[in-house]
Scaffold this active site. Sequence first.
Site, PDB file in Angstrom:
ATOM      1  N   ARG A   1     -28.263  14.213 114.244  1.00 31.54           N
ATOM      2  CA  ARG A   1     -27.723  13.116 113.436  1.00 31.54           C
ATOM      3  C   ARG A   1     -27.757  11.787 114.182  1.00 31.54           C
ATOM      4  NH1 ARG A   1     -22.639  15.984 110.280  1.00 31.54           N
ATOM      5  NH2 ARG A   1     -23.949  16.751 108.596  1.00 31.54           N
TER       6      ARG A   1
ATOM      7  N   LYS B   1     -21.745  30.281  96.383  1.00 33.28           N
ATOM      8  CA  LYS B   1     -21.005  30.200  95.119  1.00 33.28           C
ATOM      9  C   LYS B   1     -21.699  29.430  94.009  1.00 33.28           C
ATOM     10  CE  LYS B   1     -16.471  30.327  97.271  1.00 33.28           C
ATOM     11  NZ  LYS B   1     -15.293  29.485  97.519  1.00 33.28           N
TER      12      LYS B   1
ATOM     13  N   GLY C   1     -26.101  21.865 104.167  1.00 30.18           N
ATOM     14  CA  GLY C   1     -25.748  22.099 105.574  1.00 30.18           C
ATOM     15  C   GLY C   1     -26.188  23.463 106.068  1.00 30.18           C
TER      16      GLY C   1
ATOM     17  N   GLY D   1     -22.941  17.984 100.959  1.00 30.37           N
ATOM     18  CA  GLY D   1     -22.317  17.620  99.689  1.00 30.37           C
ATOM     19  C   GLY D   1     -22.940  16.374  99.066  1.00 30.37           C
TER      20      GLY D   1
HETATM   21  P1  ADP Z   1     -25.568  25.118 101.720  1.00 29.15           P
HETATM   22  O1  ADP Z   1     -24.630  24.624 102.800  1.00 29.15           O
HETATM   23  O2  ADP Z   1     -26.993  25.233 102.237  1.00 29.15           O
HETATM   24  O3  ADP Z   1     -25.460  24.325 100.449  1.00 29.15           O
HETATM   25  P2  ADP Z   1     -23.687  27.133 100.861  1.00 29.15           P
HETATM   26  O4  ADP Z   1     -22.615  26.492 101.652  1.00 29.15           O
HETATM   27  O5  ADP Z   1     -23.609  27.048  99.379  1.00 29.15           O
HETATM   28  O6  ADP Z   1     -25.133  26.629 101.366  1.00 29.15           O
HETATM   29  O7  ADP Z   1     -23.736  28.706 101.170  1.00 29.15           O
HETATM   30  C1  ADP Z   1     -23.976  29.209 102.465  1.00 29.15           C
HETATM   31  C2  ADP Z   1     -23.338  30.557 102.635  1.00 29.15           C
HETATM   32  O8  ADP Z   1     -23.751  31.474 101.629  1.00 29.15           O
HETATM   33  C3  ADP Z   1     -23.708  31.205 103.945  1.00 29.15           C
HETATM   34  O9  ADP Z   1     -22.562  31.284 104.762  1.00 29.15           O
HETATM   35  C4  ADP Z   1     -24.219  32.594 103.560  1.00 29.15           C
HETATM   36  O10 ADP Z   1     -23.759  33.621 104.415  1.00 29.15           O
HETATM   37  C5  ADP Z   1     -23.647  32.759 102.173  1.00 29.15           C
HETATM   38  N1  ADP Z   1     -24.395  33.768 101.396  1.00 29.15           N
HETATM   39  C6  ADP Z   1     -25.695  33.783 101.114  1.00 29.15           C
HETATM   40  N2  ADP Z   1     -26.041  34.909 100.444  1.00 29.15           N
HETATM   41  C7  ADP Z   1     -24.908  35.643 100.294  1.00 29.15           C
HETATM   42  C8  ADP Z   1     -24.595  36.915  99.693  1.00 29.15           C
HETATM   43  N3  ADP Z   1     -25.544  37.655  99.108  1.00 29.15           N
HETATM   44  N4  ADP Z   1     -23.308  37.335  99.747  1.00 29.15           N
HETATM   45  C9  ADP Z   1     -22.367  36.589 100.340  1.00 29.15           C
HETATM   46  N5  ADP Z   1     -22.599  35.393 100.924  1.00 29.15           N
HETATM   47  C10 ADP Z   1     -23.854  34.912 100.906  1.00 29.15           C
HETATM   48 MG    MG Z   2     -22.491  24.964 103.074  1.00 31.58          MG
END
Ligand code: ADP
Ligand code: MG
Length: 395
Positions: free
Chosen positions: A37, A198, A351, A374
Amino acid sequence: MLQKKSIEDVDVKGIKILLRADFNVPLEEGKVRDDARIRAVVPTIENLLSRGAALVLASHLGRPKGEAVPGLKMDPVADRLGELLGKPVRKLDRVFGPEVSKAVDEMKSGEILLLENLRFEKGEESNDRDFARQLAEPVDLFVSDAFGTAHRAHASTAGVAEFIPAVAGLLMKKEIEELSRCLENPQRPLTAILGGAKVSDKINVMRRFLQLTDHLLVGGGMANTFLAARGYSLGQSFYEQDLLETAQSIINESEKSGCRLILPDDLVVTRELKPGSESEVMAPQDISGDWKAVDIGPETVKSFGRYISTSAMIIWNGPLGVFETPPFDEGTRLTAREVASSNAYSVVGGGDLVAALEALDLAGKVDFISTGGGATLEFWEGKELPGIKVLQDKT
Ligand code: ADP
Ligand code: MG
């Protein structure tokens, strides 16, 4: 496209600039562990210094919540930035007040200093008007390069622009250009990949992608919620019980939109989330008992790969499995390889996904990595981010 003024549109010779950066870096034993960063803002800093401005840098670091937390002082950032610039960066122990005003008054063209952690002050996150005025007081121009914080209306991201003109830095400008072009003027087929834990975090971005993209590939924990909405029981898999209706309505919307929503055909399941634990590949209808789905399976990797290899543009947010626990990073890794080797222009944000690609040494293989988590999601949702809204429009 959003037409915002940037530092390239203004004369900065001899003026004093408040440059809001996102130096919210991970620390380890008082040192910066990952300086990505900081490096991301260096082009803006060098541009402004070489054109004769004096720079007052400011950022938040961690979550001190309005208190001075010794372990979250900006000194490690000043040290690392000094190394990157090849000259020492003076760091002040305050964010505003007489000491800061005096130091800024004495600055000459081409000089640089760094303020203390903005979030040591309560007025930062509450976007206090008086605090914002104090931040603006010693300088002539506000430059924002803090894209990762642009979805927050804080004093140093938005409030300060009430008192001095505000323009984008080079990083902010690039983020706006890269993130808009895949949605406003995409090459087609345009494929979106969405993963992560989620559905609830990503409902809005999903709905927008259904309108704008040709294919929407869904993996990760959020895919489980869609499969559960289709009626599969999925054993002990993580999914959001209270989002089943939402998931079903998104499936219905996809049938009316021009976008194909693709869910996993097979999943990697385990009974225990531990490195190297016993795992199997199962179709969604076969998952029961204490099995849980933790990654996309090989058939899904292949099917995603077919969409990816025939796309002209790809946007991707969220990992496709529990990448923190190998081998359940496999689906994310193989999909990242497909993205890297396709001819498509690829833009990645989020992230955890970015961390996953870095850990897999694949971050350098995509065309653009957004520095926002976000902020990137809200931008893709089509929201107006407060930290971008305050920047002057190009006329
Ligand atoms: P990003 O930061 O890239 O937007 P998120 O914060 O939405 O991603 O999600 C990341 C998390 O999702 C990780 O900690 C990962 O372990 C979890 N994850 C991915 N696949 C699964 C799954 N099948 N069951 C539970 N958790 C999951
Ligand atoms: Mg995340």
